[in-house]
Design an enzyme around this catalytic site. Sequence first.
Site, PDB file in Angstrom:
ATOM      1  N   HIS A   1       0.894  -1.367   0.044  1.00  0.00           N
ATOM      2  CA  HIS A   1       0.109  -0.022   0.032  1.00  0.00           C
ATOM      3  C   HIS A   1       0.775   1.319   0.042  1.00  0.00           C
ATOM      4  O   HIS A   1       0.774   2.287  -0.854  1.00  0.00           O
ATOM      5  CB  HIS A   1      -0.928   0.131   1.424  1.00  0.00           C
ATOM      6  CG  HIS A   1      -1.976  -1.014   1.474  1.00  0.00           C
ATOM      7  ND1 HIS A   1      -1.791  -2.067   2.360  1.00  0.00           N
ATOM      8  CD2 HIS A   1      -3.059  -1.244   0.836  1.00  0.00           C
ATOM      9  CE1 HIS A   1      -2.649  -2.930   2.175  1.00  0.00           C
ATOM     10  NE2 HIS A   1      -3.488  -2.422   1.374  1.00  0.00           N
TER      11      HIS A   1
ATOM     12  N   GLN B   1     -18.038  -6.261  -1.431  1.00  0.00           N
ATOM     13  CA  GLN B   1     -17.008  -7.071  -2.278  1.00  0.00           C
ATOM     14  C   GLN B   1     -16.760  -8.389  -1.724  1.00  0.00           C
ATOM     15  O   GLN B   1     -15.917  -9.036  -2.376  1.00  0.00           O
ATOM     16  CB  GLN B   1     -15.767  -6.100  -2.817  1.00  0.00           C
ATOM     17  CG  GLN B   1     -14.924  -5.945  -1.630  1.00  0.00           C
ATOM     18  CD  GLN B   1     -13.821  -4.843  -1.935  1.00  0.00           C
ATOM     19  OE1 GLN B   1     -14.035  -3.581  -2.317  1.00  0.00           O
ATOM     20  NE2 GLN B   1     -12.617  -5.340  -2.330  1.00  0.00           N
TER      21      GLN B   1
HETATM   22  P1  AMP Z   1      -6.363  -3.508  -0.464  1.00  0.00           P
HETATM   23  O1  AMP Z   1      -6.153  -2.922   0.876  1.00  0.00           O
HETATM   24  O2  AMP Z   1      -5.934  -4.903  -0.378  1.00  0.00           O
HETATM   25  O3  AMP Z   1      -7.826  -3.424  -0.892  1.00  0.00           O
HETATM   26  O4  AMP Z   1      -5.407  -3.000  -1.441  1.00  0.00           O
HETATM   27  C1  AMP Z   1      -5.298  -1.778  -1.649  1.00  0.00           C
HETATM   28  C2  AMP Z   1      -4.339  -1.362  -2.991  1.00  0.00           C
HETATM   29  O5  AMP Z   1      -3.119  -1.958  -2.407  1.00  0.00           O
HETATM   30  C3  AMP Z   1      -5.108  -2.229  -4.408  1.00  0.00           C
HETATM   31  O6  AMP Z   1      -4.713  -1.493  -5.325  1.00  0.00           O
HETATM   32  C4  AMP Z   1      -3.836  -3.248  -4.280  1.00  0.00           C
HETATM   33  O7  AMP Z   1      -3.788  -4.075  -5.393  1.00  0.00           O
HETATM   34  C5  AMP Z   1      -2.789  -2.874  -3.671  1.00  0.00           C
HETATM   35  N1  AMP Z   1      -1.632  -3.724  -3.087  1.00  0.00           N
HETATM   36  C6  AMP Z   1      -1.939  -4.859  -2.198  1.00  0.00           C
HETATM   37  N2  AMP Z   1      -0.957  -5.417  -1.927  1.00  0.00           N
HETATM   38  C7  AMP Z   1       0.107  -5.085  -2.808  1.00  0.00           C
HETATM   39  C8  AMP Z   1       1.388  -5.572  -3.123  1.00  0.00           C
HETATM   40  N3  AMP Z   1       1.786  -6.518  -2.678  1.00  0.00           N
HETATM   41  N4  AMP Z   1       1.977  -4.694  -4.078  1.00  0.00           N
HETATM   42  C9  AMP Z   1       1.474  -3.552  -4.519  1.00  0.00           C
HETATM   43  N5  AMP Z   1       0.199  -3.083  -4.622  1.00  0.00           N
HETATM   44  C10 AMP Z   1      -0.477  -3.852  -3.530  1.00  0.00           C
END
Ligand code: AMP
Length: 280
Positions: free
Chosen positions: A34, A58
């Site tokens: 993040h 979701q």
């Molecule tokens: P989430 O909190 O899981 O909904 O993720 C929020 C954003 O962070 C989304 O755009 C994810 O694709 C991105 N994200 C989550 N994990 C990673 C990672 N390991 N590397 C890069 N981006 C990430």
Amino acid sequence: MKIITNLSELIEIRKNLSEPVGFVPTMGYLHEGHLSLVRQAKQDCNNVIVSIFVNPTQFGPNEDLNSYPRDLERDCSLLREVGTDVVWIPETNEMYPENFQTWVIVNNLTKPLEGARRPDHFRGVTTIVAKLFNAVQPNKAYFGQKDAQQAIVIKRMVKDLNYPIDIVVCPIVREPDGLAMSSRNTYLSEDERNAATVLYRGLNAAKDLFERGVHDADKIRTIVRKTIEAEPLAKLQYVSCADPHTLEELVGEFSQSLLSIAVFVGKTRLIDNIVLQKKN
Ligand code: AMP
């Protein structure tokens, strides 16, 4: 750094922010993945807004909405350290008021892969992201390649609905042993955490094969499957070698693909992917 919850407050603050405004939507329990998005947004933009919202629509009925990890205090201190300007933590009843019944649906791109295993997942994602975009009105929005299909679906939605927003997709941030960072990694026991390295090993085995000249989609899928099946704590849900634009499964020889997997390690469902591309 301003921390706000109300939509009206967000709209008021947004009026006085100098552009470009960058936006990073998250579900919180933040990690380096993040933060890499926030850092990129800081580089590109005059102001950065991060939202933290565990979006109920979701999650499927048997998924982990209630157990999803949360730590707003820690999230806010990490966001302060990387120079976030505004953190928006919406309330569920403001995002989904009583009698809510309006959805944003992207059709074909949401059918395979995650969409096939998580019915209604992308309907929830696109609806909340559209609502967040409407409120934040960012110039640029940042998403991770970790959720490759999500990034493709959001790009389609932005084109189809004429949002004047530039979608920036940032690379996957991994642990030193290759495991893609994820808030869900906290569910893993020590043994499962060790076993979880099999996802990246499977993808890398395919990459090695591809770079040695094997460009057949079935052979690529097979080596991933075999690598993952050799790990007793892991259960492969799917391996896909698909066209990176249409997400249609490839047959025979190919020159580029999105190779993506979903694997249960114990009860925890993990996803990962790499892009395979022939060098000229
Ligand atoms: P989430 O909190 O899981 O909904 O993720 C929020 C954003 O962070 C989304 O755009 C994810 O694709 C991105 N994200 C989550 N994990 C990673 C990672 N390991 N590397 C890069 N981006 C990430």
